[in-house]
Design an enzyme around this catalytic site. Structure first.
Site, PDB file in Angstrom:
ATOM      1  N   HIS A 291       0.816  -1.046  -0.050  1.00  0.00           N
ATOM      2  CA  HIS A 291      -0.091   0.163   0.138  1.00  0.00           C
ATOM      3  C   HIS A 291       0.994   1.367  -0.029  1.00  0.00           C
ATOM      4  O   HIS A 291       1.646   1.477   0.719  1.00  0.00           O
ATOM      5  CB  HIS A 291      -0.996   0.080   1.262  1.00  0.00           C
ATOM      6  CG  HIS A 291      -2.013  -0.993   1.438  1.00  0.00           C
ATOM      7  ND1 HIS A 291      -2.324  -1.598   2.518  1.00  0.00           N
ATOM      8  CD2 HIS A 291      -2.746  -1.335   0.345  1.00  0.00           C
ATOM      9  CE1 HIS A 291      -3.228  -2.445   2.369  1.00  0.00           C
ATOM     10  NE2 HIS A 291      -3.692  -2.389   1.172  1.00  0.00           N
ATOM     11  N   TYR A 433       3.849  -0.298   5.113  1.00  0.00           N
ATOM     12  CA  TYR A 433       4.586  -1.541   5.808  1.00  0.00           C
ATOM     13  C   TYR A 433       3.552  -2.463   5.558  1.00  0.00           C
ATOM     14  O   TYR A 433       3.699  -3.318   6.295  1.00  0.00           O
ATOM     15  CB  TYR A 433       4.590  -1.204   7.432  1.00  0.00           C
ATOM     16  CG  TYR A 433       5.339   0.367   7.683  1.00  0.00           C
ATOM     17  CD1 TYR A 433       6.004   0.991   6.801  1.00  0.00           C
ATOM     18  CD2 TYR A 433       4.832   1.006   8.727  1.00  0.00           C
ATOM     19  CE1 TYR A 433       6.576   2.360   7.201  1.00  0.00           C
ATOM     20  CE2 TYR A 433       5.221   2.325   9.293  1.00  0.00           C
ATOM     21  CZ  TYR A 433       6.030   2.861   8.368  1.00  0.00           C
ATOM     22  OH  TYR A 433       6.394   4.006   8.476  1.00  0.00           O
ATOM     23  N   HIS A 434       3.046  -2.875   4.351  1.00  0.00           N
ATOM     24  CA  HIS A 434       2.235  -4.003   4.242  1.00  0.00           C
ATOM     25  C   HIS A 434       2.472  -4.767   2.839  1.00  0.00           C
ATOM     26  O   HIS A 434       1.680  -5.051   2.205  1.00  0.00           O
ATOM     27  CB  HIS A 434       0.858  -3.466   4.062  1.00  0.00           C
ATOM     28  CG  HIS A 434       0.186  -2.689   5.265  1.00  0.00           C
ATOM     29  ND1 HIS A 434      -0.919  -1.664   4.977  1.00  0.00           N
ATOM     30  CD2 HIS A 434       0.471  -2.659   6.359  1.00  0.00           C
ATOM     31  CE1 HIS A 434      -1.110  -1.255   6.111  1.00  0.00           C
ATOM     32  NE2 HIS A 434      -0.409  -1.748   7.231  1.00  0.00           N
ATOM     33  N   PRO A 435       3.865  -5.068   2.744  1.00  0.00           N
ATOM     34  CA  PRO A 435       4.329  -5.713   1.546  1.00  0.00           C
ATOM     35  C   PRO A 435       3.730  -7.213   1.466  1.00  0.00           C
ATOM     36  O   PRO A 435       3.657  -7.868   2.585  1.00  0.00           O
ATOM     37  CB  PRO A 435       5.824  -5.911   1.693  1.00  0.00           C
ATOM     38  CG  PRO A 435       6.287  -5.624   3.008  1.00  0.00           C
ATOM     39  CD  PRO A 435       5.192  -4.793   3.625  1.00  0.00           C
TER      40      PRO A 435
END
Length: 494
Positions: A291, A433-435
Site C-alpha cells: 500500500h 509497511y504492508h508488503p
C-alpha cells in the site's frame, strides 16, 4: 533436539501462530527459528512509542532500490523479533473488505474467499460486543477500539461524516465501508503482540524448541522433498532435520529471500547470482506490492494532547468513484507524535495498487540484504488514485468539525494542485509497511504455492505468511496474516 516433525522458519506474526498450534500435539516435535531476540524491548509494550521502534534493533531496516515511479528510496520496516512485525507495528487489527478476499478466488485461488477465511478470522480474536457470527469471542488476540479515544481522532471522524462519508459501526469486520473506530491490539494500555497472545503462554512446552538470534542460511531439499533447515547461532552452523514439514513464515521479503538462497526460484536469476538451481519456480519473488501512503499535514490551531494509544484510532474505507466495484481508498487520522506536537495528518492510501515489483538476491549470502523493488506508483493508475485520496483527505480536513484544531495546511500546501500535487505525491509517498505477494497462491506457472499452501514441485514444504496473498487486502495486513497462519496450521494438522 536436532530432529523434528515440524520446523517453522520465522518466529514472527505467522510463525508464532503456526508453532503454537503444531506444538499443541504433545507427540509432535516442533522447532521455531527466529532471527531476532527472544525477549521484547521495553518500548514494544508502550503503544505511542511504536514509531521509535522503526529503524531500531527489532527492525530489519529494509530499503528499496530507487523507485522509478517516485525517484526516491523507500524504507520498508519489518519486524526482527519474536512476534515479528506485530511487535513493532501500529497495532491496527482490521480485516480488509470482503471484496478483497473474493478477488483471490477470482484470480485463481479457490477456497480463499472471505467466507472461507471467516472461521479463521474468528478463531484468532476476542472482539466482544461485535456482530455474532462475524466476529470471534474467544480467540487469543484481544481487540477493541481505543479505550481512551483521542479528541482529535473523534473530531476527524465527525469531519468525515460531515463530508458525506458513511459511518461504519465495525470498520474492522470486513463487511462495511465508511469511517469508524478501528480495533486495536492494545490490552489494558499495552501492546498485545502475536507472540504475547499465542507463543509466550506455551513457550515452555517440552516438545517445542524456540531458537532465537538465529540466521537461517537455507532450507535443504533432497530428491524433491524438504528435509530440514541450516542456520547459525553465534557463528555455529546447525542443521535441523525434519521428518514432517518445514513451514516458511519469514514474511513477504524474508520467505522469497530464503527460497532464492535455497535454489528455489527463477532459473535465470539464480544462475546470474551463482546459486545452484534446485527447482525452477519463476514466480518466487515476483508480484511484490504494498500500500502506498501519503498525507495532508496540518499545523494545529490549539494545544493538542499527546495520546495514550497508537496515533491511529479511526479508519475510513472509501470508493474513489461511485461506479467502482469495491472500496479502494483508505484514510486515517495520525494524531501528533513526540517532536511534532503542533501538527497532525490526514493520511490516505491506495488499497488496490496495480504496481508490481520483485524481491531478488543481491548476493548469494544469507547476511546480504535482498534487492527490493515494490515499484511504488510505477503504474499511473496508482498515482491517480493517490491524487483522489489527496482531494478526499483535504475535503475532510477542511470541515467545520476540525475547525478548532486546524491552523493551516503545511503540506502539500493550499496552493498545490494538478502537477504540483503529483510532484508532492511522488516525493512524499512512503510504504504503509504492508508488503505482500511474492509467493502467491494459484495454479498457473507463476504461482508459488497451491491452495493448501504447499510449494509447487517440492513435498514437505509450505509457506504461511503475507507472501502467499495474490493481491493486497483493503486494510492493514496483521489480521489477515494471523488468519492465514491459523488456516495453515489447520491444513497441516489435518
Amino acid at each position: 533436539m536436532s530432529s523434528y516433525d515440524y520446523v517453522v522458519v520465522g518466529g514472527g506474526t505467522a510463525g508464532c501462530v503456526v508453532a503454537t498450534h503444531l506444538s499443541s500435539n504433545p507427540d509432535a516435535r516442533v522447532l521455531l527459528v527466529e532471527a531476532g531476540a527472544r525477549h521484547p524491548l521495553p518500548e514494544m509494550a508502550t503503544p505511542p512509542a511504536w514509531l521509535t521502534l522503526l529503524g531500531g534493533p527489532a527492525d530489519w531496516k529494509s530499503v528499496t532500490v530507487e523507485q522509478p515511479g517516485t525517484g526516491t528510496v523507500v524504507q520498508v520496516p519489518r519486524g526482527r523479533a519474536v512476534g515479528g512485525s506485530s511487535s513493532i507495528n501500529g497495532m491496527v487489527f482490521a480485516r480488509g473488505h470482503r471484496s478483497s478476499y473474493d478477488a483471490w478466488t477470482a484470480a485463481g485461488a479457490p477456497g480463499w474467499g472471505f467466507d472461507d477465511l471467516l472461521p479463521f478470522f474468528r478463531r484468532s480474536e476476542s472482539a466482544t460486543g461485535r456482530a455474532a457470527g462475524v466476529r470471534g469471542i474467544d480467540g487469543p488476540m484481544v481487540v477493541a477500539p481505543a479505550a481512551q479515544p483521542h479528541p482529535l481522532a473523534a473530531a476527524g471522524l465527525e469531519a468525515a461524516l460531515e463530508a458525506g462519508h458513511l459511518k461504519a459501526t465495525d470498520i474492522s469486520g470486513g463487511l462495511e465501508q465508511g469511517f469508524g473506530w478501528t480495533d486495536l491490539n492494545i490490552v489494558e494500555g499495552a501492546r498485545q503482540s502475536v507472540a504475547d497472545a499465542y507463543l509466550r503462554p506455551v513457550v515452555d512446552r517440552p516438545n517445542l524448541d524456540v531458537v532465537t538470534d538465529a540466521l537461517v542460511h537455507r532450507i535443504r531439499v533432497e530428491n524433491g522433498t524438504c528435509v530440514g533447515a541450516d542456520y547459525t547461532v553465534g557463528g555455529e552452523l546447525i542443521s535441523a532435520d525434519c521428518s514432517g514439514e518445514v513451514v516458511l513464515t519469514t514474511g513477504t521479503i524474508g520467505t522469497a529471500h530464503l527460497l532464492l538462497l535455497s535454489g528455489i526460484g527463477p532459473q535465470a536469476h539464480l544462475h546470474q547470482v551463482g546459486v545452484d538451481v534446485v527447482v525452477d519456480l519463476p514466480g518466487v519473488g515476483e508480484n511484490l506490492h504494498d500500500h502506498p501512503v501519503s498525507g495532508v499535514v496540518y499545523s494545529a490551531g490549539r494545544s493538542v494532547p499527546m495520546g495514550v494509544n497508537n496515533h491511529i484510532e479511526v479508519l475510513g474505507l472509501m470508493r474513489s468513484a461511485a461506479d467502482v466495484d469495491a472500496p479502494d481508498l483508505q484514510a486515517f487520522f495520525l494524531t501528533p507524535q513526540p517532536g511534532v506536537e503542533d501538527q497532525y495528518m490526514i493520511a490516505f492510501s491506495a488499497m488496490a495498487p496495480r504496481s508490481r515489483g520483485t524481491v531478488r538476491l543481491a548476493r548469494a549470502r544469507p547476511d546480504a540484504a535482498p534487492l527490493l523493488d515494490p515499484n511504488y506508483l510505477g503504474d499511473s493508475h496508482d498515482l491517480e488514485m493517490m491524487v483522489t485520496g489527496l482531494r478526499l483527505a483535504r475535503e475532510i480536513g477542511n470541515q467545520s468539525s476540525l475547525g478548532s484544531w486546524r491552523d493551516a495546511e503545511v503540506a502539500p500546501g493550499p496552493g498545490a494542485d494538478g502537477s504540483t500535487s503529483r510532484e508532492y505525491l511522488r516525493a512524499a509517498t512512503q510504504s504503509y509497511y504492508h508488503p505482500v505477494g511474492t509467493c502467491r497462491i494459484g495454479s498457473d506457472e507463476m504461482s508459488v504455492v497451491d491452495t493448501d499452501l504447499r510449494v509447487r514441485g517440492i513435498s514437505g514444504l509450505r509457506v504461511a505468511d503475507a507472501s502467499v496473498m495474490p493481491s493486497i487486502p483493503s486494510a492493514n495486513t496483521l489480521a489477515t496474516v494471523v488468519a492465514i497462519a491459523e488456516r495453515a496450521a489447520s491444513l497441516i494438522q489435518e
